[in-house]
Design a protein around this motif. Structure first.
Motif, mmCIF file in Angstrom:
data_model
loop_
_atom_site.group_PDB
_atom_site.id
_atom_site.type_symbol
_atom_site.label_atom_id
_atom_site.label_comp_id
_atom_site.label_asym_id
_atom_site.label_seq_id
_atom_site.Cartn_x
_atom_site.Cartn_y
_atom_site.Cartn_z
ATOM 1 N N GLY A 168 0.817 -1.198 0.000
ATOM 2 C CA GLY A 168 0.000 0.000 0.000
ATOM 3 C C GLY A 168 0.850 1.246 0.000
ATOM 4 O O GLY A 168 2.052 1.216 0.231
ATOM 5 N N ALA A 169 0.222 2.375 -0.174
ATOM 6 C CA ALA A 169 0.924 3.631 -0.265
ATOM 7 C C ALA A 169 1.439 4.085 1.090
ATOM 8 O O ALA A 169 2.429 4.807 1.160
ATOM 9 C CB ALA A 169 0.017 4.691 -0.863
ATOM 10 N N GLY A 170 0.748 3.719 2.149
ATOM 11 C CA GLY A 170 1.151 4.174 3.465
ATOM 12 C C GLY A 170 0.597 3.242 4.520
ATOM 13 O O GLY A 170 0.036 2.186 4.221
ATOM 14 N N VAL A 171 0.745 3.639 5.777
ATOM 15 C CA VAL A 171 0.202 2.865 6.885
ATOM 16 C C VAL A 171 -1.296 3.141 6.982
ATOM 17 O O VAL A 171 -1.710 4.301 7.010
ATOM 18 C CB VAL A 171 0.903 3.230 8.205
ATOM 19 N N SER A 172 -2.055 2.076 7.040
ATOM 20 C CA SER A 172 -3.506 2.212 7.083
ATOM 21 C C SER A 172 -4.040 1.677 8.406
ATOM 22 O O SER A 172 -3.657 0.574 8.830
ATOM 23 C CB SER A 172 -4.136 1.437 5.917
ATOM 24 N N GLN A 173 -4.911 2.447 9.042
ATOM 25 C CA GLN A 173 -5.507 2.011 10.286
ATOM 26 C C GLN A 173 -7.028 2.003 10.157
ATOM 27 O O GLN A 173 -7.614 2.869 9.505
ATOM 28 C CB GLN A 173 -5.103 2.943 11.437
ATOM 29 N N SER A 174 -7.638 1.021 10.805
ATOM 30 C CA SER A 174 -9.094 0.963 10.791
ATOM 31 C C SER A 174 -9.618 0.431 12.118
ATOM 32 O O SER A 174 -8.933 -0.349 12.795
ATOM 33 C CB SER A 174 -9.575 0.058 9.642
ATOM 34 N N PRO A 175 -10.817 0.880 12.529
ATOM 35 C CA PRO A 175 -11.558 1.972 11.901
ATOM 36 C C PRO A 175 -10.891 3.311 12.191
ATOM 37 O O PRO A 175 -10.016 3.404 13.040
ATOM 38 C CB PRO A 175 -12.925 1.871 12.581
ATOM 39 N N SER A 176 -11.340 4.357 11.532
ATOM 40 C CA SER A 176 -10.787 5.676 11.815
ATOM 41 C C SER A 176 -11.381 6.238 13.101
ATOM 42 O O SER A 176 -10.720 6.988 13.822
ATOM 43 C CB SER A 176 -11.029 6.628 10.649
ATOM 44 N N ASN A 177 -12.617 5.871 13.339
ATOM 45 C CA ASN A 177 -13.302 6.281 14.567
ATOM 46 C C ASN A 177 -14.055 5.095 15.132
ATOM 47 O O ASN A 177 -14.623 4.303 14.377
ATOM 48 C CB ASN A 177 -14.297 7.420 14.302
ATOM 49 N N LYS A 178 -14.063 5.003 16.464
ATOM 50 C CA LYS A 178 -14.785 3.926 17.119
ATOM 51 C C LYS A 178 -15.365 4.439 18.426
ATOM 52 O O LYS A 178 -14.647 4.972 19.266
ATOM 53 C CB LYS A 178 -13.845 2.744 17.395
ATOM 54 N N VAL A 179 -16.690 4.301 18.540
ATOM 55 C CA VAL A 179 -17.357 4.638 19.793
ATOM 56 C C VAL A 179 -17.855 3.333 20.385
ATOM 57 O O VAL A 179 -18.527 2.557 19.697
ATOM 58 C CB VAL A 179 -18.529 5.616 19.581
ATOM 59 N N THR A 180 -17.528 3.072 21.619
ATOM 60 C CA THR A 180 -17.915 1.825 22.251
ATOM 61 C C THR A 180 -18.410 2.087 23.658
ATOM 62 O O THR A 180 -18.099 3.109 24.274
ATOM 63 C CB THR A 180 -16.742 0.838 22.277
ATOM 64 N N GLU A 181 -19.195 1.162 24.150
ATOM 65 C CA GLU A 181 -19.702 1.284 25.512
ATOM 66 C C GLU A 181 -18.685 0.720 26.496
ATOM 67 O O GLU A 181 -17.985 -0.265 26.201
ATOM 68 C CB GLU A 181 -21.028 0.541 25.643
ATOM 69 N N LYS A 182 -18.620 1.321 27.633
ATOM 70 C CA LYS A 182 -17.747 0.846 28.701
ATOM 71 C C LYS A 182 -17.999 -0.635 28.964
ATOM 72 O O LYS A 182 -19.153 -1.091 29.026
ATOM 73 C CB LYS A 182 -18.019 1.660 29.967
ATOM 74 N N GLY A 183 -16.904 -1.380 29.060
ATOM 75 C CA GLY A 183 -17.013 -2.804 29.326
ATOM 76 C C GLY A 183 -16.942 -3.677 28.092
ATOM 77 O O GLY A 183 -16.713 -4.892 28.199
ATOM 78 N N LYS A 184 -17.113 -3.084 26.916
ATOM 79 C CA LYS A 184 -17.036 -3.862 25.684
ATOM 80 C C LYS A 184 -15.571 -4.022 25.242
ATOM 81 O O LYS A 184 -14.705 -3.242 25.628
ATOM 82 C CB LYS A 184 -17.824 -3.164 24.564
ATOM 83 N N ASP A 185 -15.332 -5.030 24.416
ATOM 84 C CA ASP A 185 -14.000 -5.242 23.838
ATOM 85 C C ASP A 185 -13.928 -4.541 22.480
ATOM 86 O O ASP A 185 -14.926 -4.475 21.754
ATOM 87 C CB ASP A 185 -13.731 -6.731 23.630
ATOM 88 N N VAL A 186 -12.729 -4.020 22.154
ATOM 89 C CA VAL A 186 -12.532 -3.419 20.833
ATOM 90 C C VAL A 186 -11.254 -3.957 20.221
ATOM 91 O O VAL A 186 -10.315 -4.342 20.927
ATOM 92 C CB VAL A 186 -12.457 -1.869 20.890
ATOM 93 N N GLU A 187 -11.247 -3.967 18.898
ATOM 94 C CA GLU A 187 -10.089 -4.433 18.144
ATOM 95 C C GLU A 187 -9.715 -3.367 17.135
ATOM 96 O O GLU A 187 -10.549 -2.956 16.316
ATOM 97 C CB GLU A 187 -10.428 -5.744 17.435
ATOM 98 N N LEU A 188 -8.482 -2.932 17.190
ATOM 99 C CA LEU A 188 -7.994 -1.906 16.278
ATOM 100 C C LEU A 188 -6.986 -2.551 15.332
ATOM 101 O O LEU A 188 -6.145 -3.341 15.765
ATOM 102 C CB LEU A 188 -7.329 -0.770 17.058
ATOM 103 N N ARG A 189 -7.051 -2.152 14.074
ATOM 104 C CA ARG A 189 -6.237 -2.816 13.057
ATOM 105 C C ARG A 189 -5.229 -1.850 12.457
ATOM 106 O O ARG A 189 -5.520 -0.673 12.255
ATOM 107 C CB ARG A 189 -7.135 -3.376 11.965
#
Lengths: 111, 117
Positions: free
Chosen positions: B1-22
């Motif tokens: 790819g052309a550069g470093v890509s991160q997803s999602p760009s924005n994430k809103v989650t409720e307290k206590g939930k798990d999140v995964e950033l890529r």
């Protein structure tokens, strides 16, 4: 952990030259000195890097004395778009692998 | 790819939930770094990978944080049981070799803004 020290903030006016000095007393022999720039809502981006003496590119100049315990980033004739946070790195990452950023210097360029 | 890509760009989650950033680094880059940046603060180093290995995990804030990298490519940062203090921008960077050696530089993505409500 060794760390770098630089002023928290600086103000300047358009057209002036800005010099930001950073102390890195514990720099390792293998470490290069690197400066990054970060605009709001963006990731940092590389500006300039050097090992000793002086380095110049299209964006800035970097001055490094013989003992390499400090460095000075020089931005010639700044404009409003140079308002950003500037980070210097030179803290032993070549030995540890950890790329550690300090608090940086917030440069505010005024019209 | 052309550069470093991160997803999602924005994430809103409720307290206590798990999140995964890529993070998708620049192809061929051996080293990969994760940082956390709270509002108005500097970059807090979390972890780095050399290939698929993370030699030092001591920068991770708590055992709720974990990261992995596969195929010397994509990396995921997982935060379990999110707390409000986890709200921050999470930045990923990659470089051809470990930064500092032989004068290389790190290339950053745009970050993932995580908001825990």
């Amino acid at each position: 952990l060794a760390k770098t020290t630089q002023p928290i903030s600086m103000d300047s006016y358009e057209g002036q030259e800005v010099n930001i000095t950073c102390s890195h007393n514990n720099i390792a022999t293998n470490d290069y000195i690197t400066w990054y720039q970060q605009f709001p809502s963006q990731g940092p981006r590389f500006i300039i890097q050097g090992y000793k003496t002086k380095v110049t590119n299209e964006v800035a100049s970097l001055f490094i004395p013989a003992d390499r315990k400090s460095s000075t980033l020089s931005l010639p004739r700044v404009s409003l778009s140079d308002t950003a946070v500037y980070y210097c790195l030179g803290d032993g990452s070549s030995n540890t692998g950890k790329l550690i950023f300090g608090q940086g210097t917030t440069l505010q360029v005024k019209p | 790819g052309a550069g470093v890509s991160q997803s999602p760009s924005n994430k809103v989650t409720e307290k206590g939930k798990d999140v995964e950033l890529r993070c998708d680094p620049i192809s061929g880059h051996t080293a990969l770094y994760w940082y956390r940046q709270r509002l108005g603060q500097g970059l807090e180093f979390l972890i780095y990978f050399q290939g698929n290995s993370a030699p030092d995990k001591s920068g991770l804030p708590s055992d709720r944080f974990s990261a992995e990298r596969t195929g010397e490519s994509v990396s995921t940062l997982t935060i379990q049981r999110t707390q409000q203090e986890d709200s921050a921008v999470y930045l990923c960077a990659s470089s051809p070799i470990i930064v500092g050696q032989l004068g290389t530089e790190a290339f950053f993505g745009q970050g993932t803004r995580l908001t825990v409500v």
